[in-house]
Design an enzyme around this catalytic site. Structure first.
Site, PDB file in Angstrom:
ATOM      1  N   ASP A   1       0.823  -1.212   0.000  1.00  9.29           N
ATOM      2  CA  ASP A   1       0.000   0.000   0.000  1.00  9.29           C
ATOM      3  C   ASP A   1       0.856   1.262   0.000  1.00  9.29           C
ATOM      4  O   ASP A   1       1.940   1.286   0.585  1.00  9.29           O
ATOM      5  CB  ASP A   1      -0.902  -0.022   1.247  1.00  9.29           C
ATOM      6  CG  ASP A   1      -2.091   0.916   1.092  1.00  9.29           C
ATOM      7  OD1 ASP A   1      -2.306   1.443  -0.021  1.00  9.29           O
ATOM      8  OD2 ASP A   1      -2.804   1.123   2.095  1.00  9.29           O
TER       9      ASP A   1
ATOM     10  N   HIS B   1       2.920   3.286  -9.012  1.00  5.69           N
ATOM     11  CA  HIS B   1       2.817   1.845  -9.281  1.00  5.69           C
ATOM     12  C   HIS B   1       4.098   1.327  -9.950  1.00  5.69           C
ATOM     13  O   HIS B   1       4.548   0.218  -9.666  1.00  5.69           O
ATOM     14  CB  HIS B   1       1.594   1.552 -10.160  1.00  5.69           C
ATOM     15  CG  HIS B   1       0.294   1.900  -9.484  1.00  5.69           C
ATOM     16  ND1 HIS B   1       0.029   1.590  -8.170  1.00  5.69           N
ATOM     17  CD2 HIS B   1      -0.816   2.551  -9.945  1.00  5.69           C
ATOM     18  CE1 HIS B   1      -1.194   2.033  -7.844  1.00  5.69           C
ATOM     19  NE2 HIS B   1      -1.714   2.620  -8.902  1.00  5.69           N
TER      20      HIS B   1
ATOM     21  N   LEU C   1      11.171 -20.509  -5.023  1.00  4.67           N
ATOM     22  CA  LEU C   1      10.287 -19.506  -4.413  1.00  4.67           C
ATOM     23  C   LEU C   1       9.013 -19.481  -5.239  1.00  4.67           C
ATOM     24  O   LEU C   1       9.071 -19.498  -6.466  1.00  4.67           O
ATOM     25  CB  LEU C   1      10.949 -18.113  -4.457  1.00  4.67           C
ATOM     26  CG  LEU C   1      10.054 -16.929  -4.071  1.00  4.67           C
ATOM     27  CD1 LEU C   1       9.736 -16.948  -2.576  1.00  4.67           C
ATOM     28  CD2 LEU C   1      10.733 -15.599  -4.420  1.00  4.67           C
TER      29      LEU C   1
HETATM   30  C1  FPP Z   1      -1.853   0.143  -3.561  1.00  6.24           C
HETATM   31  O1  FPP Z   1      -1.417   1.472  -3.548  1.00  6.24           O
HETATM   32  C2  FPP Z   1      -1.236  -0.561  -4.673  1.00  6.24           C
HETATM   33  C3  FPP Z   1      -1.918  -1.052  -5.752  1.00  6.24           C
HETATM   34  C4  FPP Z   1      -3.374  -0.946  -5.887  1.00  6.24           C
HETATM   35  C5  FPP Z   1      -1.210  -1.694  -6.879  1.00  6.24           C
HETATM   36  C6  FPP Z   1       0.008  -2.476  -6.485  1.00  6.24           C
HETATM   37  C7  FPP Z   1       0.661  -2.987  -7.705  1.00  6.24           C
HETATM   38  C8  FPP Z   1       1.977  -3.048  -7.897  1.00  6.24           C
HETATM   39  C9  FPP Z   1       2.994  -2.655  -6.903  1.00  6.24           C
HETATM   40  C10 FPP Z   1       2.459  -3.614  -9.176  1.00  6.24           C
HETATM   41  C11 FPP Z   1       2.745  -5.063  -8.981  1.00  6.24           C
HETATM   42  C12 FPP Z   1       3.035  -5.729 -10.273  1.00  6.24           C
HETATM   43  C13 FPP Z   1       2.925  -7.042 -10.467  1.00  6.24           C
HETATM   44  C14 FPP Z   1       3.222  -7.637 -11.788  1.00  6.24           C
HETATM   45  C15 FPP Z   1       2.481  -7.955  -9.410  1.00  6.24           C
HETATM   46  P1  FPP Z   1      -2.468   2.636  -3.662  1.00  6.24           P
HETATM   47  O2  FPP Z   1      -2.515   3.106  -5.067  1.00  6.24           O
HETATM   48  O3  FPP Z   1      -3.780   2.203  -3.085  1.00  6.24           O
HETATM   49  O4  FPP Z   1      -1.786   3.716  -2.736  1.00  6.24           O
HETATM   50  P2  FPP Z   1      -2.506   4.913  -1.985  1.00  6.24           P
HETATM   51  O5  FPP Z   1      -3.327   4.289  -0.883  1.00  6.24           O
HETATM   52  O6  FPP Z   1      -1.364   5.716  -1.468  1.00  6.24           O
HETATM   53  O7  FPP Z   1      -3.332   5.642  -2.990  1.00  6.24           O
END
Ligand code: FPP
Length: 302
Positions: free
Chosen positions: A78, A95, A189
């Site tokens: 997050d 992201h 893994l």
């Molecule tokens: C939450 O942060 C994160 C997500 C909704 C997306 C997470 C995805 C990745 C890190 C990419 C992973 C890639 C693969 C291939 C698995 P948020 O946007 O909700 O953060 P915020 O709460 O600060 O808005």
């Protein structure tokens, strides 16, 4: 392992003060000064001397005991949006930076002997986000799997994707199917990516599957028990379906519809860092906290 380079600077900027403390459910004994163990665990180095990342293996920090490592770590990644916002960037940049953090985590898990890493990449509840962000994430998943698949094959990483795939773009579905097939024999893994996933979704699909078997006469009502449910949950893709440790970054103190059934006896760890800033030291802190806990599963400590 991870081949593509991010267009973003990944240097940690000075963290706002609210990032500087961790949450713990348990009182935390003093942690010895960070350092590296004299010898890395056997799992860190392959016969050819490369790590799971194809880079120099990460030695196990001295504060961590190899024999007390969790087998399965789950992560709610997050804070990507906030990471981008404080830099005046679009959520997509957060992201992208989040992918880099995930790469680091995969490498550390491979080096430190963790067998399963499950990450919450996209919740069934995230479909309501702006279309531009959802489309970006779908393309990012595809791009990332595509760029990493050869390294996964080479480094013994099995990739599994869980969640309701019915809403995913066809091209992503095809890529997932082929990545799962190409890596299914790997055992070093297992990276489980939860996409269009939620704990409630998983329980509902498991109930439907059980009900179908009862209806078809394959299962008797009286035979339904916890093991039967476990076998129908999407985490049936792994030998270790119950995370030992759940990490959530960015200071939020909730499980947000993640692995609801599977988290029954999972140790929880909350950290203030935004996901793109969650690195080796933060992961080591989470593991140190885990190794200091007593797990009783409802019993008494002997
Ligand atoms: C939450 O942060 C994160 C997500 C909704 C997306 C997470 C995805 C990745 C890190 C990419 C992973 C890639 C693969 C291939 C698995 P948020 O946007 O909700 O953060 P915020 O709460 O600060 O808005």
């Amino acid at each position: 392992m991870f081949s593509f380079r991010l267009p973003l600077p990944l240097v940690k900027t000075p963290a706002p003060s609210f990032h500087s403390r961790n949450y713990h459910y348990c009182p935390r004994p003093a942690v010895p000064k960070r350092g590296s163990a004299a010898a890395p665990p056997a799992v860190a180095v392959r016969g050819d001397g490369t790590s799971v990342a194809g880079e120099a293996p990460e030695p196990l920090p001295a504060e961590l005991a190899a024999e007390l490592m969790p087998k399965h770590v789950a992560v709610i990644m997050d804070g990507n949006g906030r990471w981008a916002k404080v830099r005046g960037l679009a959520a997509s940049a957060g992201h992208e930076a989040g992918v880099e953090s995930l790469r680091r985590m995969v490498r550390l898990c491979g080096s430190w002997g963790i067998k399963v890493l499950t990450v919450f990449a996209f919740s069934t509840d995230n479909w309501v986000r702006p279309k531009v962000e959802v489309d970006f994430l779908m393309r990012l998943f595809e791009r990332t799997i595509n760029s990493e698949i050869e390294a996964f094959k080479r480094e013994g990483i099995r990739i599994s994707v869980i969640g309701d795939s019915s809403k995913l773009p066809e091209s992503l579905k095809t890529m997932i199917a082929s990545a799962e097939e190409d890596t299914k024999q790997n055992s070093r893994l297992q990276l489980i990516v939860a996409v269009s996933y939620s704990g409630k979704y998983d329980v509902v699909q498991a109930c439907k599957s059980v009900a179908r078997k009862v209806k078809d006469g394959l299962l008797h009502l009286d035979d339904i028990n916890e093991n039967i449910i476990e076998q129908e949950l999407e985490t049936n893709c792994t030998e270790f379906p119950y995370p030992d440790l759940l990490i959530r970054t960015s200071g939020e103190l909730r499980v947000s519809n993640f692995l609801l059934w599977q988290l029954a006896y999972t140790e929880l760890y909350f950290n203030r860092e935004l996901w793109p800033d969650f690195g080796k030291d933060e992961f080591a802190d989470a593991l140190i906290s885990f190794q200091q806990r007593q797990r009783r599963y409802g019993g008494r400590h002997s």
